[in-house]
Design a protein around this motif. Sequence first.
Motif, PDB file in Angstrom:
ATOM      1  N   SER A  16      -5.511   6.752  19.042  1.00 51.05           N
ATOM      2  CA  SER A  16      -6.557   7.745  19.265  1.00 51.05           C
ATOM      3  C   SER A  16      -6.297   9.007  18.460  1.00 51.05           C
ATOM      4  CB  SER A  16      -6.644   8.083  20.756  1.00 51.05           C
ATOM      5  OG  SER A  16      -5.432   8.665  21.198  1.00 51.05           O
ATOM      6  N   ILE A  17      -4.998   9.368  18.321  1.00 51.18           N
ATOM      7  CA  ILE A  17      -4.666  10.540  17.511  1.00 51.18           C
ATOM      8  C   ILE A  17      -4.965  10.295  16.050  1.00 51.18           C
ATOM      9  CG2 ILE A  17      -2.748  11.972  16.706  1.00 51.18           C
ATOM     10  CD1 ILE A  17      -1.508  11.720  19.435  1.00 51.18           C
ATOM     11  N   SER A  18      -4.619   9.093  15.581  1.00 48.99           N
ATOM     12  CA  SER A  18      -4.781   8.781  14.164  1.00 48.99           C
ATOM     13  C   SER A  18      -6.245   8.771  13.752  1.00 48.99           C
ATOM     14  CB  SER A  18      -4.134   7.431  13.837  1.00 48.99           C
ATOM     15  OG  SER A  18      -2.766   7.462  14.135  1.00 48.99           O
ATOM     16  N   ASN A  45       3.270  10.292   1.297  1.00 49.91           N
ATOM     17  CA  ASN A  45       3.843  10.403   2.631  1.00 49.91           C
ATOM     18  C   ASN A  45       3.143   9.395   3.529  1.00 49.91           C
ATOM     19  OD1 ASN A  45       5.558  12.804   2.125  1.00 49.91           O
ATOM     20  ND2 ASN A  45       3.591  13.810   1.842  1.00 49.91           N
ATOM     21  N   GLN A  46       3.887   8.432   4.040  1.00 51.90           N
ATOM     22  CA  GLN A  46       3.259   7.386   4.839  1.00 51.90           C
ATOM     23  C   GLN A  46       4.190   6.978   5.979  1.00 51.90           C
ATOM     24  OE1 GLN A  46       0.838   4.191   2.914  1.00 51.90           O
ATOM     25  NE2 GLN A  46       2.392   2.834   3.780  1.00 51.90           N
ATOM     26  N   LEU A  47       3.652   7.022   7.192  1.00 48.73           N
ATOM     27  CA  LEU A  47       4.373   6.590   8.380  1.00 48.73           C
ATOM     28  C   LEU A  47       3.644   5.409   8.994  1.00 48.73           C
ATOM     29  CD1 LEU A  47       5.186  10.025  10.079  1.00 48.73           C
ATOM     30  CD2 LEU A  47       6.747   8.581   8.765  1.00 48.73           C
ATOM     31  N   GLY A  48       4.412   4.478   9.538  1.00 51.56           N
ATOM     32  CA  GLY A  48       3.805   3.311  10.147  1.00 51.56           C
ATOM     33  C   GLY A  48       4.550   2.878  11.392  1.00 51.56           C
ATOM     34  N   PHE A  49       3.824   2.216  12.289  1.00 51.27           N
ATOM     35  CA  PHE A  49       4.432   1.678  13.503  1.00 51.27           C
ATOM     36  C   PHE A  49       3.766   0.349  13.815  1.00 51.27           C
ATOM     37  CE2 PHE A  49       4.740   1.274  18.173  1.00 51.27           C
ATOM     38  CZ  PHE A  49       6.121   1.259  18.282  1.00 51.27           C
ATOM     39  N   ASP A  50       4.580  -0.719  13.747  1.00 54.17           N
ATOM     40  CA  ASP A  50       4.104  -2.059  14.082  1.00 54.17           C
ATOM     41  C   ASP A  50       4.591  -2.426  15.471  1.00 54.17           C
ATOM     42  OD1 ASP A  50       3.088  -2.113  11.551  1.00 54.17           O
ATOM     43  OD2 ASP A  50       4.614  -3.456  10.730  1.00 54.17           O
ATOM     44  N   ASN A 279      -8.500  -0.806   7.978  1.00 62.06           N
ATOM     45  CA  ASN A 279      -9.134   0.473   7.648  1.00 62.06           C
ATOM     46  C   ASN A 279      -8.029   1.440   7.239  1.00 62.06           C
ATOM     47  OD1 ASN A 279      -8.032   1.560  10.087  1.00 62.06           O
ATOM     48  ND2 ASN A 279      -9.806   0.756  11.217  1.00 62.06           N
ATOM     49  N   ALA A 280      -8.344   2.721   7.207  1.00 62.07           N
ATOM     50  CA  ALA A 280      -7.372   3.697   6.721  1.00 62.07           C
ATOM     51  C   ALA A 280      -6.152   3.804   7.612  1.00 62.07           C
ATOM     52  CB  ALA A 280      -8.042   5.069   6.599  1.00 62.07           C
ATOM     53  N   TYR A 281      -6.239   3.327   8.856  1.00 64.75           N
ATOM     54  CA  TYR A 281      -5.150   3.513   9.800  1.00 64.75           C
ATOM     55  C   TYR A 281      -4.560   2.222  10.354  1.00 64.75           C
ATOM     56  CZ  TYR A 281      -6.986   8.253   9.760  1.00 64.75           C
ATOM     57  OH  TYR A 281      -7.429   9.489   9.363  1.00 64.75           O
ATOM     58  N   VAL A 282      -5.232   1.132  10.230  1.00 65.29           N
ATOM     59  CA  VAL A 282      -4.771  -0.135  10.793  1.00 65.29           C
ATOM     60  C   VAL A 282      -4.500  -1.120   9.662  1.00 65.29           C
ATOM     61  CG1 VAL A 282      -5.298  -2.033  12.369  1.00 65.29           C
ATOM     62  CG2 VAL A 282      -6.110   0.271  12.889  1.00 65.29           C
ATOM     63  N   LYS A 283      -3.314  -1.739   9.730  1.00 66.69           N
ATOM     64  CA  LYS A 283      -2.908  -2.653   8.670  1.00 66.69           C
ATOM     65  C   LYS A 283      -2.070  -3.780   9.253  1.00 66.69           C
ATOM     66  CE  LYS A 283      -1.363  -0.783   4.903  1.00 66.69           C
ATOM     67  NZ  LYS A 283      -0.465  -0.092   3.947  1.00 66.69           N
ATOM     68  N   VAL A 327       1.355  -6.153  13.011  1.00 65.30           N
ATOM     69  CA  VAL A 327       0.086  -5.424  12.965  1.00 65.30           C
ATOM     70  C   VAL A 327       0.348  -4.053  13.567  1.00 65.30           C
ATOM     71  CG1 VAL A 327      -2.312  -5.339  13.716  1.00 65.30           C
ATOM     72  CG2 VAL A 327      -1.249  -7.555  13.228  1.00 65.30           C
ATOM     73  N   GLY A 328      -0.093  -3.015  12.880  1.00 63.65           N
ATOM     74  CA  GLY A 328       0.200  -1.692  13.412  1.00 63.65           C
ATOM     75  C   GLY A 328      -0.590  -0.604  12.738  1.00 63.65           C
ATOM     76  N   LEU A 329      -0.132   0.613  12.972  1.00 66.21           N
ATOM     77  CA  LEU A 329      -0.800   1.810  12.483  1.00 66.21           C
ATOM     78  C   LEU A 329      -0.086   2.353  11.261  1.00 66.21           C
ATOM     79  CD1 LEU A 329      -1.349   3.640  15.884  1.00 66.21           C
ATOM     80  CD2 LEU A 329      -2.999   2.246  14.633  1.00 66.21           C
ATOM     81  N   VAL A 330      -0.855   2.895  10.355  1.00 62.86           N
ATOM     82  CA  VAL A 330      -0.321   3.550   9.161  1.00 62.86           C
ATOM     83  C   VAL A 330      -1.025   4.895   9.044  1.00 62.86           C
ATOM     84  CG1 VAL A 330      -0.072   3.471   6.674  1.00 62.86           C
ATOM     85  CG2 VAL A 330       0.135   1.375   8.010  1.00 62.86           C
ATOM     86  N   TYR A 331      -0.211   5.944   8.854  1.00 67.01           N
ATOM     87  CA  TYR A 331      -0.782   7.282   8.726  1.00 67.01           C
ATOM     88  C   TYR A 331      -0.247   7.934   7.473  1.00 67.01           C
ATOM     89  CZ  TYR A 331      -1.935  12.157   9.732  1.00 67.01           C
ATOM     90  OH  TYR A 331      -2.399  13.417   9.651  1.00 67.01           O
ATOM     91  N   ALA A 332      -1.113   8.257   6.547  1.00 63.95           N
ATOM     92  CA  ALA A 332      -0.745   8.927   5.315  1.00 63.95           C
ATOM     93  C   ALA A 332      -1.150  10.394   5.400  1.00 63.95           C
ATOM     94  CB  ALA A 332      -1.421   8.266   4.115  1.00 63.95           C
TER      95      ALA A 332
END
Length: 334
Positions: A16-18, A45-50, A279-283, A327-332
């Motif tokens: 929800s934050i992303s 700069n890229q952070l991710g959490f699977d 999408n821009a946040y899910v990969k 499957v997780g979130l990616v935030y650049a």
Amino acid sequence: MKLFRFPFLFFLFIFSISTSAQSIIRTTLDPGQLPPPPSNWSKKNQLGFDISEIAFVNWSAGGTSSISGLFKGEFGRTYIKGNHKWANELIIKYGLNKQDGTELRKTDDAIALNSTYGFRKDTTSNWYYSAKFNFNTQFTNGYNYPNKDIAISKPFAPAYIFLGAGAENSNKQKNRTFYFSPVTLKTTLVLDQYLANQGAFGVKKAVYVTDPNDPANQILVQEGQKVKAEFGILLTAYMKSEIYKNIFYENRLSLYTDYLNRFGNVDVDYDTRLDLVVNAYVKANIGIHLVYDDDIKTKKDVVDPITGTTSQVNDGPRAQLRQVLGVGLVYAFQ
């Protein structure tokens, strides 16, 4: 089910934050004010959490509930001006797994810092005279599960440093880089005396002699060395391409052989990954990491039939393979 409630809520919270993190910034210039000159630096700069979870409640076919999480970050700083190029990259990974009935276990652990300086004769050439620095280690102790009494690796035990000079071909449009160095110094650090005494990761092991008063006892004469230096050839390659819409294929390869110690015996480090961008946040990603190093001996537990004590012995070098599906979130961010 309490085991999985918090990670699931945390996943939704981060999502929800992303999805609400985008903002529009408008800037205006005063009359007569010139825009700032373009920077020679580019950033990544890229952070991710699977996260992956499986839970069972009265499931007739049976099964074990488990949850896994992997945190990863990729940071890059590249300076390009004229014929000069300086590229820097930091990669971090840390993963954990928890199953019902077992302790928390590590699934991934890596710190990698890469820095390359290159100079080319003209701005149209893709060939650079380059100097390269690489550093690799880990965050926490590693174990041969289920044995958690004896660590088989620790932070800076091992750590690898590559320092050399050679030629690099870099093509930004095709997103690929090849580097060859005939003069590369490889330094292996094992900054834990217990592991160094065992000769772990190729360092010179400790020297023992038999106690004349007790033949069953060994006396330490010389401690194991914590540093091993090698001099050889290094070849690295990187490629990333979009093989289909929103499907990216990435490869990293490193090959090294030492001139003096079994020349032609090649250390291999190959990491390949397929990213499916939702999408821009899910990969989603599928990856395979293959490592072979003749200096890295696998460990196996041996139980003394008389005393019942467990000890670890070397079982020779083996090809190491790790497969990842997540499957997780990616935030650049900038």
